[in-house]
Enzyme design. Structure first.
Site, short mmCIF file in Angstrom:
data_model
loop_
_atom_site.label_atom_id
_atom_site.label_comp_id
_atom_site.label_asym_id
_atom_site.label_seq_id
_atom_site.Cartn_x
_atom_site.Cartn_y
_atom_site.Cartn_z
N CYS A 102 0.83 -1.20 0.00
CA CYS A 102 0.00 0.00 0.00
C CYS A 102 0.87 1.26 0.00
O CYS A 102 1.83 1.36 0.74
CB CYS A 102 -0.96 0.09 1.17
SG CYS A 102 -2.17 -1.20 1.21
N ARG A 151 4.27 -0.36 -4.61
CA ARG A 151 3.93 -0.88 -3.28
C ARG A 151 2.61 -1.66 -3.26
O ARG A 151 2.31 -2.35 -2.29
CB ARG A 151 3.83 0.27 -2.27
CG ARG A 151 5.10 1.06 -2.11
CD ARG A 151 4.91 2.15 -1.09
NE ARG A 151 4.81 1.60 0.25
CZ ARG A 151 5.82 1.39 1.06
NH1 ARG A 151 7.03 1.70 0.68
NH2 ARG A 151 5.65 0.90 2.25
N TRP A 196 -2.75 -2.70 -1.80
CA TRP A 196 -2.46 -4.14 -1.92
C TRP A 196 -3.39 -4.79 -0.91
O TRP A 196 -3.23 -4.64 0.29
CB TRP A 196 -1.00 -4.41 -1.57
CG TRP A 196 -0.57 -5.81 -1.88
CD1 TRP A 196 -0.02 -6.27 -3.04
CD2 TRP A 196 -0.62 -6.94 -0.99
NE1 TRP A 196 0.26 -7.61 -2.95
CE2 TRP A 196 -0.10 -8.05 -1.69
CE3 TRP A 196 -1.06 -7.13 0.31
CZ2 TRP A 196 0.00 -9.32 -1.14
CZ3 TRP A 196 -0.97 -8.40 0.87
CH2 TRP A 196 -0.44 -9.48 0.14
N ASN A 231 -2.13 1.93 5.55
CA ASN A 231 -1.24 0.86 5.14
C ASN A 231 -0.96 0.02 6.38
O ASN A 231 -0.56 0.56 7.40
CB ASN A 231 0.06 1.47 4.59
CG ASN A 231 1.14 0.44 4.33
OD1 ASN A 231 0.86 -0.75 4.19
ND2 ASN A 231 2.38 0.89 4.26
N GLY A 232 -1.22 -1.27 6.31
CA GLY A 232 -0.99 -2.12 7.49
C GLY A 232 -2.20 -2.98 7.77
O GLY A 232 -3.10 -3.11 6.93
N GLU A 254 17.03 -18.26 -7.03
CA GLU A 254 16.73 -16.88 -7.40
C GLU A 254 16.28 -16.79 -8.86
O GLU A 254 15.35 -16.05 -9.19
CB GLU A 254 17.96 -16.00 -7.12
CG GLU A 254 17.86 -14.54 -7.51
CD GLU A 254 16.72 -13.78 -6.83
OE1 GLU A 254 16.09 -14.28 -5.89
OE2 GLU A 254 16.45 -12.65 -7.28
N LYS A 257 12.64 -15.37 -9.99
CA LYS A 257 12.48 -14.26 -10.94
C LYS A 257 11.48 -14.64 -12.03
O LYS A 257 10.61 -13.87 -12.40
CB LYS A 257 13.80 -13.88 -11.62
CG LYS A 257 14.81 -13.10 -10.82
CD LYS A 257 14.40 -11.70 -10.44
CE LYS A 257 13.58 -11.67 -9.22
NZ LYS A 257 14.16 -11.58 -7.93
N GLU A 304 7.86 -14.95 -10.61
CA GLU A 304 7.32 -13.65 -10.18
C GLU A 304 6.76 -12.84 -11.35
O GLU A 304 5.70 -12.25 -11.24
CB GLU A 304 8.42 -12.80 -9.52
CG GLU A 304 8.73 -13.13 -8.09
CD GLU A 304 9.82 -12.23 -7.53
OE1 GLU A 304 9.65 -11.74 -6.42
OE2 GLU A 304 10.85 -12.02 -8.20
N HIS A 312 15.76 -36.84 -6.77
CA HIS A 312 14.80 -37.22 -5.72
C HIS A 312 13.43 -36.60 -5.95
O HIS A 312 12.75 -36.23 -5.01
CB HIS A 312 15.36 -36.83 -4.35
CG HIS A 312 16.69 -37.46 -4.08
ND1 HIS A 312 16.82 -38.79 -3.76
CD2 HIS A 312 17.95 -36.96 -4.14
CE1 HIS A 312 18.11 -39.07 -3.61
NE2 HIS A 312 18.81 -37.97 -3.84
N LYS A 342 6.16 -4.69 -3.47
CA LYS A 342 7.59 -4.53 -3.26
C LYS A 342 7.96 -4.58 -1.78
O LYS A 342 8.99 -5.10 -1.41
CB LYS A 342 8.00 -3.17 -3.85
CG LYS A 342 9.46 -2.86 -3.76
CD LYS A 342 10.19 -3.51 -4.89
CE LYS A 342 11.68 -3.42 -4.77
NZ LYS A 342 12.32 -4.56 -5.43
C1 G6P Z 1 8.71 -9.02 -1.53
C2 G6P Z 1 9.38 -8.51 -2.78
C3 G6P Z 1 10.68 -9.28 -3.01
C4 G6P Z 1 11.58 -9.22 -1.79
C5 G6P Z 1 10.85 -9.67 -0.52
C6 G6P Z 1 11.64 -9.34 0.72
O1 G6P Z 1 8.27 -10.32 -1.73
O2 G6P Z 1 8.54 -8.64 -3.90
O3 G6P Z 1 11.36 -8.74 -4.12
O4 G6P Z 1 12.69 -10.02 -1.99
O5 G6P Z 1 9.60 -8.98 -0.41
O6 G6P Z 1 11.72 -7.95 0.85
P1 G6P Z 1 12.86 -7.14 1.55
O7 G6P Z 1 12.54 -5.70 1.30
O8 G6P Z 1 12.81 -7.49 3.01
O9 G6P Z 1 14.16 -7.53 0.95
#
Ligand code: G6P
Length: 615
Positions: free
Chosen positions: A2, A27, A75, A101-102, A488, A492, A495, A511, A610
């Site tokens: 948010c 956000r 969000w 937000n929260g 990772e 990616k 996502e 396995h 984010k």
């Molecule tokens: C969300 C974001 C990710 C990030 C994760 C942890 O899921 O989309 O890109 O890695 O949060 O966030 P941080 O700000 O704690 O690294």
């Protein structure tokens, strides 16, 4: 999670709100809304499911005038994303509006009490309950002003919040408060800007105040900013100067923030090392951990806590700290760690890794580790963020603002800082020879230019992406320090392209995942030179034997894997423990191109946010 933006002053609020919301859209982007009070004293509220652009189209011919206003990009937590659940939310009389937000955890109990007092609610949100409560207090307690009503309401609240409240009957005041979710107030020459982070503020003023938890800001037109805590103690605002520049939060000619951020990595990795690494002097300086050096020297264990991509950076660090510094390492999902009653000793070092510095689970894990007496440090990108403030020390990654929701340059910056930390710790503990240490320092210095070389492979990676753009699944494999890179890479892809992808340690493939392999299955393998190379070659053969399509990231000049793989991406040679900083780049590019080819919204993938400020 948010985005909040608000304005009070002499300018038109609406354009500032919309521009701010677009900057904060990373956000959350389920829905967006604004409220302004015009010169006649009418309050206009417009809100829409979907993007900020949809809100703008909706408000096109409507009255958007007024020089006080609040805006929100959502969000969803409580209630599906729709027009009704969008913020701002009205109070019972509709004279007051609020953005939030929260999560208000005890909203159901508060709602029940208010319902008994005759309140009715339009939405399913926790936010609406809180604004009703504030108004209820305001109308029932004689002589009370909005600031005090907000204080009184927040005393009843359990949960996290950043809120901004505006009242039609008091059109010269905005009240903002926070706990657990970030809030910044920009101080202009005759106006104020309030936002979840500095990005909507930076083009208007560099003077900002970061609100602390349980502080309430009373922001009145033509008056000085007033801050009080929930106990009504007046706090002198601490005005800081913003260091971010406007261009760092704009796309700068790239189609997407993500691509810009991928391309920024030679620079951001260098920035992460700047002032810290001096290979010719054989020196690493990490300011934020200097005073904890003795703890590192004696530590029996280091525990990394993080979420998402930052957790992957922690996994890379596990290999580095164990290899070089010979200290046992655990890498924990913050969300699991905080609820698991973990065994934490006073001589443990707990390091939280977080790009945003606001992740709710990571923050909670920090508090828990602090309560058990551990030394708690942070690695954050956002300067002044909650995690940076909650920890005893640590290091900033200095990658610059990351706007694309899928993390790229923040990851390599985290790995850079963690590598320096691991090497420094090894030096302090006497677990590395001087020659190996020096060699690694020189290799580190060369990493930015090697990333630059990898970026030149963009066209080739795009061609490979085209081959796999219609895949439904993908497997990523790696061993040793390349295993977290496989995770990772898979993260990616899922996502931003919504292709189901899994990362596995290459040997574990036997396995389970091997059952999935057929001629349809793309398998991306990190097969760079190093101790595990031959083992990975065997894993590749196992995939080939089942007709899987191999794309291998290999060390420049490789012949063996090249002869087996369907596609290869050659990256410059480096020390095998530094490979993640380089090998992750083509995987980022690959996901980016596949997502673009599939028509996905690369910078704002569905359902993600984010900065995850709710648990
Ligand atoms: C969300 C974001 C990710 C990030 C994760 C942890 O899921 O989309 O890109 O890695 O949060 O966030 P941080 O700000 O704690 O690294």
């Amino acid at each position: 999670m948010c985005g909040i933006v608000a304005y009070i002053g002499k300018r038109e609020a609406y354009p500032i709100l919309i521009k701010g919301l677009s900057r904060l859209e990373y956000r959350g982007y389920d829905s967006a809304g604004v409220a302004m009070i015009n010169q006649k004293g009418d309050m206009n509220v417009y809100k829409r499911k979907g993007k900020v652009s949809e809100l703008v189209a909706f408000a096109k011919d409507k009255d958007v005038s007024g020089n006080i206003g609040i805006g929100h990009t959502r969000w969803a937590t409580h209630g599906e994303p729709n027009d009704v659940n969008s913020h701002p939310h009205y109070s019972q009389t509709k004279n007051m509006v609020m953005i939030h937000n929260g999560i208000i955890e005890n909203y159901a109990a508060i709602k029940e009490g208010l319902t008994k007092r005759g309140h009715t609610f339009d939405s399913q949100t926790d936010t609406e309950v809180l604004v009703h409560l504030i108004e209820d207090i305001l109308t029932h307690e004689e002589g009370i002003k909005m600031g005090h009503a907000v204080q009184a309401a927040l005393k009843q609240v359990i949960g996290a919040y950043a809120i901004v409240v505006m009242d039609k009957n008091d059109p010269d005041t905005i009240v903002a408060a926070k706990k657990g979710s970030p809030m910044v107030i920009g101080i202009g020459s005759d106006d104020f800007f309030i936002a979840s982070d500095a990005s909507p503020i930076v083009e208007y003023t560099k003077n900002v105040v970061y609100l602390e938890d349980e502080q309430v800001a009373i922001i009145r037109r033509d008056q000085d900013l007033k801050i009080r805590n929930l106990k009504d103690k007046e706090i002198t605002p601490y005005v800081q100067e913003l260091t971010i520049e406007l261009e760092s939060i704009e796309k700068g000619g790239y189609d997407h923030f993500m691509l810009k951020e991928i391309y920024e990595q030679p620079r951001s990795v260098l920035d992460s090392m700047r002032g810290r690494l001096n290979a010719s002097k054989g020196d690493i300086k990490m300011g934020g951990i200097t005073e904890h050096e003795k703890k590192f020297e004696k530590a029996k264990r280091i525990i990394f806590v993080a979420c998402g991509t930052s957790w992957h950076a922690g996994l890379v660090a596990e290999y580095l700290f164990e290899e070089f510094a010979r200290v046992p390492v655990e890498v924990e999902y913050a969300s699991e760690f905080r609820y698991r009653n973990p065994v934490i000793y006073a001589d443990d070092i707990v390091i939280a890794i977080s790009q945003s510095g606001e992740t709710a689970d990571t923050l909670a894990a920090i508090e828990m580790a602090k309560s058990k007496g551990a030394t708690v440090l942070g690695i954050c990108n956002v300067v002044g963020s909650s995690i940076a403030r909650a920890t005893y020390g640590g290091s900033y990654t200095h990658a610059g603002p990351e706007i694309g929701v899928a993390s790229t340059k923040a990851f390599t910056a985290q790995v850079t800082v963690l590598t320096l930390m691991a090497l420094h710790t090894a030096k302090v503990r006497g677990t590395i020879t001087e020659s190996r240490y020096r060699q690694l320092l020189y290799e580190m210095e060369a990493v930015p230019s090697k990333i630059e070389d990898v970026l030149k492979l963009n066209d080739k990676v795009r061609e490979i992406a085209y081959t796999f753009k219609d895949s439904r699944n993908a497997l990523y494999l790696g061993r040793g320090v390349s295993f977290p890179v496989a995770l990772e890479g898979a993260l990616k892809l899922k996502e931003i392209s919504y292709i189901h992808a899994e990362g596995y340690p290459a040997a574990e493939m036997k396995h389970g995942p091997i059952a999935l392999i057929d001629e349809e299955m793309p398998v991306f393998v990190i097969a760079t030179k190093g101790a595990n190379y031959e083992k990975v070659v065997s894993n590749i053969q196992e995939v080939k034997a089942r007709k899987g399509k191999i794309t291998a990231v290999v060390t420049s000049g490789d012949k063996e894997v090249k002869s087996m793989a369907d596609y290869t991406i050659e990256i410059p040679e480096t020390d095998e423990f530094l490979v993640p900083l380089i090998s992750v780049i083509p995987l980022q590019l690959l996901s980016y191109h596949i997502a673009v080819m599939r028509g996905c919204n690369v910078d704002q993938p569905r359902n993600l946010a984010k900065s995850v400020t709710v648990e």
